[in-house]
Every structure is written in structure tokens, then in C-alpha cells.
Design an enzyme around this catalytic site. Structure first.
Site, mmCIF file in Angstrom:
data_model
loop_
_atom_site.group_PDB
_atom_site.id
_atom_site.type_symbol
_atom_site.label_atom_id
_atom_site.label_comp_id
_atom_site.label_asym_id
_atom_site.label_seq_id
_atom_site.Cartn_x
_atom_site.Cartn_y
_atom_site.Cartn_z
ATOM 1 N N ASP A 1 -12.814 -7.251 -1.632
ATOM 2 C CA ASP A 1 -13.618 -8.473 -1.552
ATOM 3 C C ASP A 1 -14.975 -8.119 -0.978
ATOM 4 O O ASP A 1 -15.222 -6.981 -0.591
ATOM 5 C CB ASP A 1 -12.910 -9.539 -0.696
ATOM 6 N N GLU B 1 0.806 -1.223 0.000
ATOM 7 C CA GLU B 1 0.000 0.000 0.000
ATOM 8 C C GLU B 1 0.840 1.275 0.000
ATOM 9 O O GLU B 1 0.386 2.317 -0.460
ATOM 10 C CB GLU B 1 -0.925 0.010 1.216
#
Length: 232
Positions: free
Chosen positions: A198, A11
């Protein structure tokens, strides 16, 4: 000075590559990269996964770098049907869904003796993020909503339903509410930015690796745009 926290190396690596004039300090086993991103003075750091790591990281930013705002970027599981994989959720507020002290009269998620159930994100940062996301990520949708945090990876339909019914959360992850709590206690404006990787259900472990890279690319584009937009 703008503090930017990511939970995982993936990230923050792309952000670090875009920085110049970088100096690095290690505190609490975390590497704090101080430099210039899109003209803005920033500190970029990987907190590690989980609420304790995120809380410690935020406190170091407050104590050692005098940050004026904190943005926590990352990925999360969607809790709303309309929030699809790849979309971005901007926190209106955050709370810890795995806190439970009902025996003492507190509602689920309430930290005993805290004066708030949830930690409110800064409206100016929300507005900035919304505008920037529309410019740099026009192919996805952006939502404002509650971000739920717990030291759990949610991949169970029954738990997902409980989170939705109990807290009306938009997404679930493992750090944001700890960043929010530490920022709240220090009086620092904050925002949690989550790209959806997700659906926080039985497919979560299957979706996660496939969509992680796409989700991170969206958050990186957004954070770089925000750094530029928040220039003093």
C-alpha cells in the site's frame, strides 16, 4: 543456519511448504520450523505482528539455533513516490519511528543510551537480495533504503509526510527495526525485505487486502532464491 522471520502466517506458509526434513519446536508461543529450503539449512518462523514479537523471535533464533544471518520478510507501506505497490525495498538500515526521548536530548527515533540511531543491514545480504530479485522478480523494481518500524499501521497523509521529512524512510511497517536491533546486539548480519502492499496514505486500508497476496508472492520467490544463493 539461516533464520527467516515473517510477521504473518501468510508470509511463511509458502516457505514452509517448500521445505523438507522439517522438525518443529514451539518457543514463546512461536513455531520454529527447522529444515532444508533450496539446499540451505533454515529456520522459518512466524513472529507475530509488532516490535516486541519480532525482537523476542530474533533473540530465540540467536540463542537456540545459532543462526549466522537473519532475513525478515514481509510487506510494508511505501513512503516514496517512486516505490510502487508490488515493488521490493531492501533495508540499508532500520529505525523505530515511534521512539521519542527528545526531552533528554535524543533525536526522534533514537533509543536512549544506544550507540546508534539506526541499525545497519548487512551489505553482503543486500547485494545477494538485489541480484536474486532481478532474476526471480524481473517484473518489479527493487530499491535500497531505510525501513521505518513502529507499532502503528500508517494510513494517514500527515503522518506519512512526517516520517518522510524526519527520517527519509522508503517504507514503513511494524517489525523490521526490532529484528535489526536484536541482530545488532547479538552481532548477527541481518536484512529486512519488504514488498510494498500500500502507499501508507488514505488509501492504505483499501489497497492492503487487494495487493497483499501479490506482495507476498514476490518475497517468497526472493527468499527461496536467496536461500539457494547463500549456500556455504
Amino acid at each position: 543456519m539461516l533464520g527467516i522471520i515473517g510477521a504473518m502466517e501468510e508470509e511463511v506458509n509458502q516457505l514452509k511448504k517448500s521445505m523438507r526434513g522439517v522438525s518443529v519446536e514451539t518457543k514463546a508461543s512461536m513455531d520454529f520450523y527447522k529444515g532444508i529450503l533450496e539446499g540451505q539449512q533454515v529456520v522459518v518462523v512466524r513472529s507475530g505482528i509488532g516490535k516486541v514479537n519480532a525482537g523476542i523471535c530474533t533473540q530465540i533464533l540467536a540463542d537456540c539455533y545459532d543462526v549466522k544471518a537473519v532475513i525478515n520478510t514481509g510487506i510494508a507501506g511505501s513512503l516514496k513516490a517512486q516505490v510502487d505497490i508490488g515493488d521490493i525495498v531492501l533495508s540499508t538500515d532500520t529505525l523505530q519511528h515511534d521512539v521519542e526521548a527528545k526531552a533528554f536530548g535524543y533525536p526522534a527515533g533514537q533509543i536512549p543510551r544506544m550507540d546508534t540511531l539506526a541499525f545497519k543491514a548487512d551489505n553482503g545480504l543486500i547485494q545477494c537480495a538485489e541480484k536474486c530479485c532481478g532474476e526471480v522478480n524481473p517484473d518489479i523494481k527493487t530499491f535500497r533504503g531505510r525501513v521505518l518500524s513502529g507499532d502503528q499501521f500508517i494510513a494517514d497523509n500527515e503522518k506519512k509526510e512526517w516520517l518522510v521529512n524526519t527520517f527519509d524512510g522508503f517504507c514503513t511497517e511494524m517489525e523490521g527495526a526490532a529484528v535489526g536491533q536484536a541482530a545488532y546486539l547479538n552481532g548477527i548480519p541481518f536484512l529486512v525485505v519488504r514488498a510494498i502492499s500500500d502507499k501508507a496514505d488514505g488509501s492504505a486500508s483499501m489497497d492492503y487486502p487487494e495487493f497483499e497476496a501479490k506482495a507476498i508472492s514476490h518475497t517468497v520467490a526472493l527468499i527461496k532464491a536467496m536461500a539457494k544463493a547463500l549456500m556455504p
